[in-house]
Design a protein around this motif. Structure first.
Motif, PDB file in Angstrom:
ATOM      1  N   LYS A  56       0.828  -1.211   0.000  1.00  0.00           N
ATOM      2  CA  LYS A  56       0.000   0.000   0.000  1.00  0.00           C
ATOM      3  C   LYS A  56       0.860   1.258   0.000  1.00  0.00           C
ATOM      4  N   ARG A  57       2.106   1.135  -0.472  1.00  0.00           N
ATOM      5  CA  ARG A  57       3.042   2.268  -0.416  1.00  0.00           C
ATOM      6  C   ARG A  57       2.410   3.510  -1.031  1.00  0.00           C
ATOM      7  N   GLY A  58       2.516   4.601  -0.295  1.00  0.00           N
ATOM      8  CA  GLY A  58       1.987   5.870  -0.784  1.00  0.00           C
ATOM      9  C   GLY A  58       0.554   6.114  -0.377  1.00  0.00           C
ATOM     10  N   SER A  59      -0.129   5.081   0.136  1.00  0.00           N
ATOM     11  CA  SER A  59      -1.541   5.271   0.458  1.00  0.00           C
ATOM     12  C   SER A  59      -1.856   5.073   1.939  1.00  0.00           C
ATOM     13  N   SER A  60      -0.918   4.506   2.699  1.00  0.00           N
ATOM     14  CA  SER A  60      -1.226   4.235   4.104  1.00  0.00           C
ATOM     15  C   SER A  60      -0.330   5.024   5.034  1.00  0.00           C
ATOM     16  N   ALA A  61      -0.917   5.533   6.103  1.00  0.00           N
ATOM     17  CA  ALA A  61      -0.161   6.284   7.101  1.00  0.00           C
ATOM     18  C   ALA A  61       0.550   5.310   8.032  1.00  0.00           C
ATOM     19  N   ILE A  62       1.703   5.739   8.554  1.00  0.00           N
ATOM     20  CA  ILE A  62       2.506   4.921   9.450  1.00  0.00           C
ATOM     21  C   ILE A  62       2.714   5.676  10.747  1.00  0.00           C
ATOM     22  N   THR A  63       2.507   4.997  11.865  1.00  0.00           N
ATOM     23  CA  THR A  63       2.789   5.567  13.172  1.00  0.00           C
ATOM     24  C   THR A  63       4.057   4.931  13.712  1.00  0.00           C
ATOM     25  N   CYS A  64       5.029   5.766  14.059  1.00  0.00           N
ATOM     26  CA  CYS A  64       6.309   5.293  14.591  1.00  0.00           C
ATOM     27  C   CYS A  64       6.379   5.650  16.068  1.00  0.00           C
ATOM     28  N   MET A  65       6.418   4.627  16.919  1.00  0.00           N
ATOM     29  CA  MET A  65       6.464   4.833  18.363  1.00  0.00           C
ATOM     30  C   MET A  65       7.920   4.890  18.828  1.00  0.00           C
ATOM     31  N   VAL A  66       8.255   5.945  19.579  1.00  0.00           N
ATOM     32  CA  VAL A  66       9.623   6.142  20.066  1.00  0.00           C
ATOM     33  C   VAL A  66       9.593   6.285  21.583  1.00  0.00           C
ATOM     34  N   ALA A  67      10.309   5.415  22.291  1.00  0.00           N
ATOM     35  CA  ALA A  67      10.366   5.482  23.754  1.00  0.00           C
ATOM     36  C   ALA A  67      11.688   6.088  24.191  1.00  0.00           C
ATOM     37  N   ALA A  68      11.629   7.057  25.093  1.00  0.00           N
ATOM     38  CA  ALA A  68      12.841   7.710  25.599  1.00  0.00           C
ATOM     39  C   ALA A  68      12.492   8.516  26.837  1.00  0.00           C
ATOM     40  N   SER A  69      13.476   8.729  27.686  1.00  0.00           N
ATOM     41  CA  SER A  69      13.268   9.586  28.851  1.00  0.00           C
ATOM     42  C   SER A  69      13.107  11.027  28.379  1.00  0.00           C
ATOM     43  N   SER A  70      12.462  11.846  29.185  1.00  0.00           N
ATOM     44  CA  SER A  70      12.190  13.230  28.766  1.00  0.00           C
ATOM     45  C   SER A  70      13.477  14.016  28.565  1.00  0.00           C
ATOM     46  N   ILE A  71      14.531  13.720  29.351  1.00  0.00           N
ATOM     47  CA  ILE A  71      15.771  14.481  29.225  1.00  0.00           C
ATOM     48  C   ILE A  71      16.472  14.179  27.894  1.00  0.00           C
ATOM     49  N   LEU A  72      16.273  12.972  27.348  1.00  0.00           N
ATOM     50  CA  LEU A  72      16.823  12.642  26.040  1.00  0.00           C
ATOM     51  C   LEU A  72      15.903  13.128  24.923  1.00  0.00           C
ATOM     52  N   GLN A  73      14.606  13.103  25.155  1.00  0.00           N
ATOM     53  CA  GLN A  73      13.673  13.653  24.173  1.00  0.00           C
ATOM     54  C   GLN A  73      13.919  15.139  23.946  1.00  0.00           C
ATOM     55  N   PHE A  74      14.392  15.825  24.993  1.00  0.00           N
ATOM     56  CA  PHE A  74      14.597  17.281  24.922  1.00  0.00           C
ATOM     57  C   PHE A  74      15.383  17.660  23.674  1.00  0.00           C
ATOM     58  N   LYS A  75      16.380  16.856  23.315  1.00  0.00           N
ATOM     59  CA  LYS A  75      17.161  17.136  22.112  1.00  0.00           C
ATOM     60  C   LYS A  75      16.793  16.232  20.943  1.00  0.00           C
ATOM     61  N   TRP A  76      16.748  14.922  21.193  1.00  0.00           N
ATOM     62  CA  TRP A  76      16.679  14.000  20.061  1.00  0.00           C
ATOM     63  C   TRP A  76      15.285  13.807  19.500  1.00  0.00           C
ATOM     64  N   ALA A  77      14.267  14.301  20.169  1.00  0.00           N
ATOM     65  CA  ALA A  77      12.935  14.295  19.558  1.00  0.00           C
ATOM     66  C   ALA A  77      12.935  15.185  18.317  1.00  0.00           C
ATOM     67  N   SER A  78      13.582  16.342  18.422  1.00  0.00           N
ATOM     68  CA  SER A  78      13.635  17.252  17.276  1.00  0.00           C
ATOM     69  C   SER A  78      14.517  16.701  16.164  1.00  0.00           C
ATOM     70  N   VAL A  79      15.561  15.943  16.537  1.00  0.00           N
ATOM     71  CA  VAL A  79      16.422  15.315  15.525  1.00  0.00           C
ATOM     72  C   VAL A  79      15.613  14.328  14.700  1.00  0.00           C
ATOM     73  N   LEU A  80      14.835  13.475  15.377  1.00  0.00           N
ATOM     74  CA  LEU A  80      13.998  12.516  14.666  1.00  0.00           C
ATOM     75  C   LEU A  80      12.891  13.217  13.886  1.00  0.00           C
ATOM     76  N   ALA A  81      12.345  14.286  14.463  1.00  0.00           N
ATOM     77  CA  ALA A  81      11.271  15.019  13.795  1.00  0.00           C
ATOM     78  C   ALA A  81      11.758  15.635  12.487  1.00  0.00           C
ATOM     79  N   ARG A  82      12.966  16.210  12.505  1.00  0.00           N
ATOM     80  CA  ARG A  82      13.511  16.785  11.269  1.00  0.00           C
ATOM     81  C   ARG A  82      13.739  15.705  10.217  1.00  0.00           C
ATOM     82  N   GLN A  83      14.204  14.549  10.668  1.00  0.00           N
ATOM     83  CA  GLN A  83      14.507  13.469   9.738  1.00  0.00           C
ATOM     84  C   GLN A  83      13.247  12.930   9.074  1.00  0.00           C
ATOM     85  N   THR A  84      12.142  12.929   9.819  1.00  0.00           N
ATOM     86  CA  THR A  84      10.895  12.378   9.280  1.00  0.00           C
ATOM     87  C   THR A  84       9.987  13.433   8.672  1.00  0.00           C
TER      88      THR A  84
END
Length: 291
Positions: free
Chosen positions: A83-111
């Motif tokens: 279904k490439r191109g037609s289906s949405a994908i949810t990517c679950m990422v687990a991390a402590s809040s202190i690591l999310q503080f920086k690397w959430a934005s890194v992953l967000a930019r990449q995606t």
């Protein structure tokens, strides 16, 4: 084996209870019990031991768990490819809040260039983040270097970067005017510090923020586990704190003036994923490693 039964098995294993798993899957405990019996019948083994009201994986269940993750990932990947191109994908990422503080934005930019991928961040301390990844409950986990020792062979780790812990202060702090600081001067000023590790979540007492200088008798006047509150104490000029370099920059704080003793330490940060992850996830992880 049915893929649906394997998925339910993973949820039961994570919750250790048919009732709790049924709530998550929006079904009845009796329906889950039938699914589990069907799976056990197809494999001709029992997968759980009953301990009181809890279900615990036995040796067969432990053996099945990583294979169930791989098979459910393969099934999901197959559907996505068809279904490439037609289906949405949810990517679950687990991390402590202190690591999310920086690397959430890194992953967000990449995606951000992948409109079909939605990131969902699950705030978990490192042990729980790894546990959820192994159980197939999340797609990715962000952890520090201590966690990657003795990882299962089916888990892939990608270095995201590093963090450096620094002594931080606000602009109005008395030490801000100093060009250099001695250990004697530093010992005079109070710190704000957590008593629960912001990385692993363990209550290790004062020093769990990574303080590596026991020779310095640091005076902790405020015990604060909420880093937003801790940040305000530092910004106000009342407290010093031991913080990751990226938080020091983001909150416009100031690093302690140069001194003869090295009071910093650097920690590596990694992204964990299953080697059997779907193609789209492997491509995302590969792009992050290249970037």
């Amino acid at each position: 084996m049915e893929i649906a039964d394997l998925h339910k098995f993973l949820v039961i294993a994570q919750q250790q209870s048919l009732q709790k798993a049924a709530q998550i899957l929006d079904t009845s405990p009796s329906a889950l019990s039938k699914s589990l019996k069907r799976l056990e019948s197809s494999l001709q083994v029992k997968l759980f031991d009953r301990i009181g009201k809890s279900l615990r994986l036995n040796e067969h269940g432990v053996m099945l768990q990583p294979r169930a993750v791989a098979l459910t990932n393969l099934a999901e990947d197959t559907k996505t490819q068809l279904k490439r191109g037609s289906s949405a994908i949810t990517c679950m990422v687990a991390a402590s809040s202190i690591l999310q503080f920086k690397w959430a934005s890194v992953l967000a930019r990449q995606t951000s260039v992948h409109e079909h991928i939605t990131l969902v961040f699950d705030t978990q301390y490192e042990p729980n983040a790894l546990h959820k990844l192994l159980a197939g409950e999340v797609d990715l986990a962000i952890v520090t270097g201590e966690v990657i020792n003795n990882l299962p062979t089916d888990i892939h780790n990608t270095k995201l970067g590093e963090l450096t812990m620094q002594i931080a202060m606000g602009n109005s702090h008395p030490l801000r005017k100093q060009k250099s600081t001695s250990l004697t001067q530093l010992a005079k000023y109070p710190f704000a510090a957590p008593n629960t590790s912001p990385f692993c979540g363990e209550q290790r007492g004062i020093g769990c923020d990574g303080w590596l200088s026991p020779k310095i008798d640091r005076k902790v006047k405020w015990v604060v586990n909420d880093y937003a509150v801790l940040g305000q104490l530092v910004k106000s000029g009342l407290a010093l704190a031991y913080l990751p370099d990226y938080i020091v920059r983001e909150w416009q704080l100031f690093e302690l003036p140069k001194h003869s003793e090295n009071l910093e330490y650097t920690e590596q940060v990694y992204l964990l994923s299953h080697k059997s992850a779907p193609t789209w996830l492997n491509e995302l992880v590969r792009d992050l490693s290249i970037g």
